[in-house]
Design a protein around this motif. Structure first.
Motif, PDB file in Angstrom:
ATOM      1  N   GLY A  87      31.705  59.619  56.022  1.00  0.00           N
ATOM      2  CA  GLY A  87      30.296  58.615  56.627  1.00  0.00           C
ATOM      3  C   GLY A  87      30.478  57.502  57.564  1.00  0.00           C
ATOM      4  O   GLY A  87      29.559  56.858  58.001  1.00  0.00           O
ATOM      5  N   LEU A  88      31.826  57.099  57.994  1.00  0.00           N
ATOM      6  CA  LEU A  88      32.266  56.298  58.790  1.00  0.00           C
ATOM      7  C   LEU A  88      31.898  56.597  60.233  1.00  0.00           C
ATOM      8  O   LEU A  88      32.581  57.649  60.598  1.00  0.00           O
ATOM      9  CB  LEU A  88      33.722  55.698  58.531  1.00  0.00           C
ATOM     10  CG  LEU A  88      34.189  54.335  59.333  1.00  0.00           C
ATOM     11  CD1 LEU A  88      33.147  53.048  58.733  1.00  0.00           C
ATOM     12  CD2 LEU A  88      35.553  54.187  59.001  1.00  0.00           C
ATOM     13  N   GLY A  89      31.245  55.818  60.998  1.00  0.00           N
ATOM     14  CA  GLY A  89      30.900  56.204  62.434  1.00  0.00           C
ATOM     15  C   GLY A  89      32.440  55.989  63.226  1.00  0.00           C
ATOM     16  O   GLY A  89      33.250  55.441  62.809  1.00  0.00           O
ATOM     17  N   LEU A  90      32.606  56.711  64.453  1.00  0.00           N
ATOM     18  CA  LEU A  90      33.491  56.642  65.451  1.00  0.00           C
ATOM     19  C   LEU A  90      33.556  55.191  65.778  1.00  0.00           C
ATOM     20  O   LEU A  90      35.013  54.448  65.878  1.00  0.00           O
ATOM     21  CB  LEU A  90      33.220  57.552  66.452  1.00  0.00           C
ATOM     22  CG  LEU A  90      34.335  57.513  67.434  1.00  0.00           C
ATOM     23  CD1 LEU A  90      35.822  57.796  66.844  1.00  0.00           C
ATOM     24  CD2 LEU A  90      33.947  58.447  68.591  1.00  0.00           C
ATOM     25  N   LYS A  91      32.682  54.499  66.180  1.00  0.00           N
ATOM     26  CA  LYS A  91      32.943  52.857  66.579  1.00  0.00           C
ATOM     27  C   LYS A  91      33.323  52.132  65.472  1.00  0.00           C
ATOM     28  O   LYS A  91      34.205  51.291  65.693  1.00  0.00           O
ATOM     29  CB  LYS A  91      31.594  52.496  67.215  1.00  0.00           C
ATOM     30  CG  LYS A  91      31.282  51.257  67.785  1.00  0.00           C
ATOM     31  CD  LYS A  91      31.528  50.852  69.108  1.00  0.00           C
ATOM     32  CE  LYS A  91      31.159  49.593  69.588  1.00  0.00           C
ATOM     33  NZ  LYS A  91      32.218  48.793  69.250  1.00  0.00           N
ATOM     34  N   ALA A  92      32.836  52.356  64.463  1.00  0.00           N
ATOM     35  CA  ALA A  92      33.147  51.354  63.223  1.00  0.00           C
ATOM     36  C   ALA A  92      34.463  51.617  62.980  1.00  0.00           C
ATOM     37  O   ALA A  92      35.366  50.594  62.652  1.00  0.00           O
ATOM     38  CB  ALA A  92      32.172  51.917  62.007  1.00  0.00           C
ATOM     39  N   ALA A  93      35.057  52.845  63.057  1.00  0.00           N
ATOM     40  CA  ALA A  93      36.559  53.191  62.389  1.00  0.00           C
ATOM     41  C   ALA A  93      37.120  52.639  63.632  1.00  0.00           C
ATOM     42  O   ALA A  93      38.257  52.049  63.455  1.00  0.00           O
ATOM     43  CB  ALA A  93      36.584  54.572  62.526  1.00  0.00           C
ATOM     44  N   ALA A  94      36.898  52.728  64.795  1.00  0.00           N
ATOM     45  CA  ALA A  94      37.717  51.969  65.898  1.00  0.00           C
ATOM     46  C   ALA A  94      37.771  50.496  65.746  1.00  0.00           C
ATOM     47  O   ALA A  94      38.899  49.998  65.948  1.00  0.00           O
ATOM     48  CB  ALA A  94      37.126  52.620  67.306  1.00  0.00           C
ATOM     49  N   ASP A  95      36.877  50.129  65.643  1.00  0.00           N
ATOM     50  CA  ASP A  95      36.818  48.447  65.277  1.00  0.00           C
ATOM     51  C   ASP A  95      37.547  48.100  64.204  1.00  0.00           C
ATOM     52  O   ASP A  95      38.288  47.176  64.326  1.00  0.00           O
ATOM     53  CB  ASP A  95      35.179  48.074  65.162  1.00  0.00           C
ATOM     54  CG  ASP A  95      34.484  48.089  66.351  1.00  0.00           C
ATOM     55  OD1 ASP A  95      34.935  48.334  67.646  1.00  0.00           O
ATOM     56  OD2 ASP A  95      33.170  47.966  66.334  1.00  0.00           O
ATOM     57  N   LEU A  96      37.556  48.880  63.144  1.00  0.00           N
ATOM     58  CA  LEU A  96      38.472  48.540  61.890  1.00  0.00           C
ATOM     59  C   LEU A  96      39.951  48.454  62.322  1.00  0.00           C
ATOM     60  O   LEU A  96      40.850  47.644  61.808  1.00  0.00           O
ATOM     61  CB  LEU A  96      38.111  49.515  60.701  1.00  0.00           C
ATOM     62  CG  LEU A  96      36.731  48.898  60.113  1.00  0.00           C
ATOM     63  CD1 LEU A  96      36.425  50.060  59.203  1.00  0.00           C
ATOM     64  CD2 LEU A  96      36.755  47.676  59.402  1.00  0.00           C
ATOM     65  N   ILE A  97      40.032  49.739  63.075  1.00  0.00           N
ATOM     66  CA  ILE A  97      41.779  49.928  63.572  1.00  0.00           C
ATOM     67  C   ILE A  97      42.036  48.825  64.625  1.00  0.00           C
ATOM     68  O   ILE A  97      43.137  48.327  64.112  1.00  0.00           O
ATOM     69  CB  ILE A  97      41.678  51.267  64.030  1.00  0.00           C
ATOM     70  CG1 ILE A  97      41.313  52.330  62.901  1.00  0.00           C
ATOM     71  CG2 ILE A  97      43.162  51.560  64.508  1.00  0.00           C
ATOM     72  CD1 ILE A  97      42.292  52.501  61.673  1.00  0.00           C
ATOM     73  N   ASP A  98      41.285  48.766  65.261  1.00  0.00           N
ATOM     74  CA  ASP A  98      41.704  47.650  66.407  1.00  0.00           C
ATOM     75  C   ASP A  98      41.708  46.091  65.643  1.00  0.00           C
ATOM     76  O   ASP A  98      42.693  45.390  66.149  1.00  0.00           O
ATOM     77  CB  ASP A  98      40.625  47.600  67.637  1.00  0.00           C
ATOM     78  CG  ASP A  98      40.663  48.771  68.313  1.00  0.00           C
ATOM     79  OD1 ASP A  98      41.692  49.510  68.215  1.00  0.00           O
ATOM     80  OD2 ASP A  98      39.561  48.971  69.015  1.00  0.00           O
ATOM     81  N   ALA A  99      40.866  45.841  64.778  1.00  0.00           N
ATOM     82  CA  ALA A  99      40.913  44.566  64.098  1.00  0.00           C
ATOM     83  C   ALA A  99      42.217  44.259  63.317  1.00  0.00           C
ATOM     84  O   ALA A  99      42.941  43.332  63.109  1.00  0.00           O
ATOM     85  CB  ALA A  99      39.807  44.440  63.325  1.00  0.00           C
ATOM     86  N   ALA A 100      42.526  45.504  62.407  1.00  0.00           N
ATOM     87  CA  ALA A 100      43.641  45.237  61.871  1.00  0.00           C
ATOM     88  C   ALA A 100      45.099  45.335  62.435  1.00  0.00           C
ATOM     89  O   ALA A 100      46.048  44.880  61.976  1.00  0.00           O
ATOM     90  CB  ALA A 100      43.673  46.612  60.836  1.00  0.00           C
ATOM     91  N   ARG A 101      44.954  46.199  63.628  1.00  0.00           N
ATOM     92  CA  ARG A 101      46.216  46.012  64.805  1.00  0.00           C
ATOM     93  C   ARG A 101      46.373  44.730  65.229  1.00  0.00           C
ATOM     94  O   ARG A 101      47.414  44.456  65.779  1.00  0.00           O
ATOM     95  CB  ARG A 101      45.982  47.342  65.541  1.00  0.00           C
ATOM     96  CG  ARG A 101      46.103  48.731  64.938  1.00  0.00           C
ATOM     97  CD  ARG A 101      45.903  49.889  65.949  1.00  0.00           C
ATOM     98  NE  ARG A 101      47.306  49.983  66.598  1.00  0.00           N
ATOM     99  CZ  ARG A 101      47.259  50.486  67.756  1.00  0.00           C
ATOM    100  NH1 ARG A 101      46.551  50.733  68.671  1.00  0.00           N
ATOM    101  NH2 ARG A 101      48.596  50.428  68.479  1.00  0.00           N
ATOM    102  N   GLY A 102      45.387  43.977  65.303  1.00  0.00           N
ATOM    103  CA  GLY A 102      45.596  42.858  66.070  1.00  0.00           C
ATOM    104  C   GLY A 102      45.614  42.808  67.628  1.00  0.00           C
ATOM    105  O   GLY A 102      46.269  42.149  68.244  1.00  0.00           O
ATOM    106  N   GLY A 103      45.105  43.778  68.049  1.00  0.00           N
ATOM    107  CA  GLY A 103      45.026  43.977  69.572  1.00  0.00           C
ATOM    108  C   GLY A 103      46.164  44.428  70.211  1.00  0.00           C
ATOM    109  O   GLY A 103      46.177  44.560  71.557  1.00  0.00           O
ATOM    110  N   ARG A 104      47.098  45.182  69.622  1.00  0.00           N
ATOM    111  CA  ARG A 104      48.093  46.076  70.050  1.00  0.00           C
ATOM    112  C   ARG A 104      47.641  47.278  70.642  1.00  0.00           C
ATOM    113  O   ARG A 104      46.879  47.635  70.100  1.00  0.00           O
ATOM    114  CB  ARG A 104      49.179  46.331  68.874  1.00  0.00           C
ATOM    115  CG  ARG A 104      50.015  45.256  68.237  1.00  0.00           C
ATOM    116  CD  ARG A 104      50.907  45.700  67.142  1.00  0.00           C
ATOM    117  NE  ARG A 104      50.014  46.313  65.963  1.00  0.00           N
ATOM    118  CZ  ARG A 104      50.668  47.079  65.318  1.00  0.00           C
ATOM    119  NH1 ARG A 104      51.973  47.465  65.188  1.00  0.00           N
ATOM    120  NH2 ARG A 104      49.832  47.639  64.280  1.00  0.00           N
ATOM    121  N   ASP A 105      48.089  47.694  71.716  1.00  0.00           N
ATOM    122  CA  ASP A 105      47.611  48.747  72.241  1.00  0.00           C
ATOM    123  C   ASP A 105      48.329  50.066  72.133  1.00  0.00           C
ATOM    124  O   ASP A 105      49.485  50.168  71.595  1.00  0.00           O
ATOM    125  CB  ASP A 105      47.783  48.729  74.153  1.00  0.00           C
ATOM    126  CG  ASP A 105      46.966  47.573  74.516  1.00  0.00           C
ATOM    127  OD1 ASP A 105      45.795  47.666  73.523  1.00  0.00           O
ATOM    128  OD2 ASP A 105      46.923  47.351  75.763  1.00  0.00           O
TER     129      ASP A 105
END
Length: 90
Positions: free
Chosen positions: A72-90
């Protein structure tokens, strides 16, 4: 000709309504919780996000894996969680 089309449409509608009503009634009797269609990002454990990131270096694969674990997790929410956990790495 048109009368038959109207009759068939009504019969299909009545059958669909009856099936839905019966399914809801059965779920009510058995005490099953209705399906959840939305998962808030706050409900996703940080450990799951970190495990997904540890399993792959690819950002898109991590988002896909996180959404598979939490349907049930949305695409934007999942992307935000991943980006926040990665700390801005590309």
């Amino acid at each position: 000709m048109w009368r038959w089309i109207v009759v068939v449409a009504l019969v299909v509608g009545v059958v669909a309504f009856g099936y839905d009503a019966f399914s809801r009634w059965r779920r009510h009797l058995t005490g099953q919780e209705p399906e959840r269609f939305f998962v808030a990002p706050e409900e996703v454990p940080v450990a799951n996000v970190e495990a997904v990131i540890a399993s792959t270096d690819d950002r898109l694969a991590a988002i896909r894996a996180l959404r598979e674990q939490h349907p049930g997790l949305g695409l934007k929410a999942a992307a935000d969680l991943i980006d926040a956990a990665r700390g801005g790495r590309d």
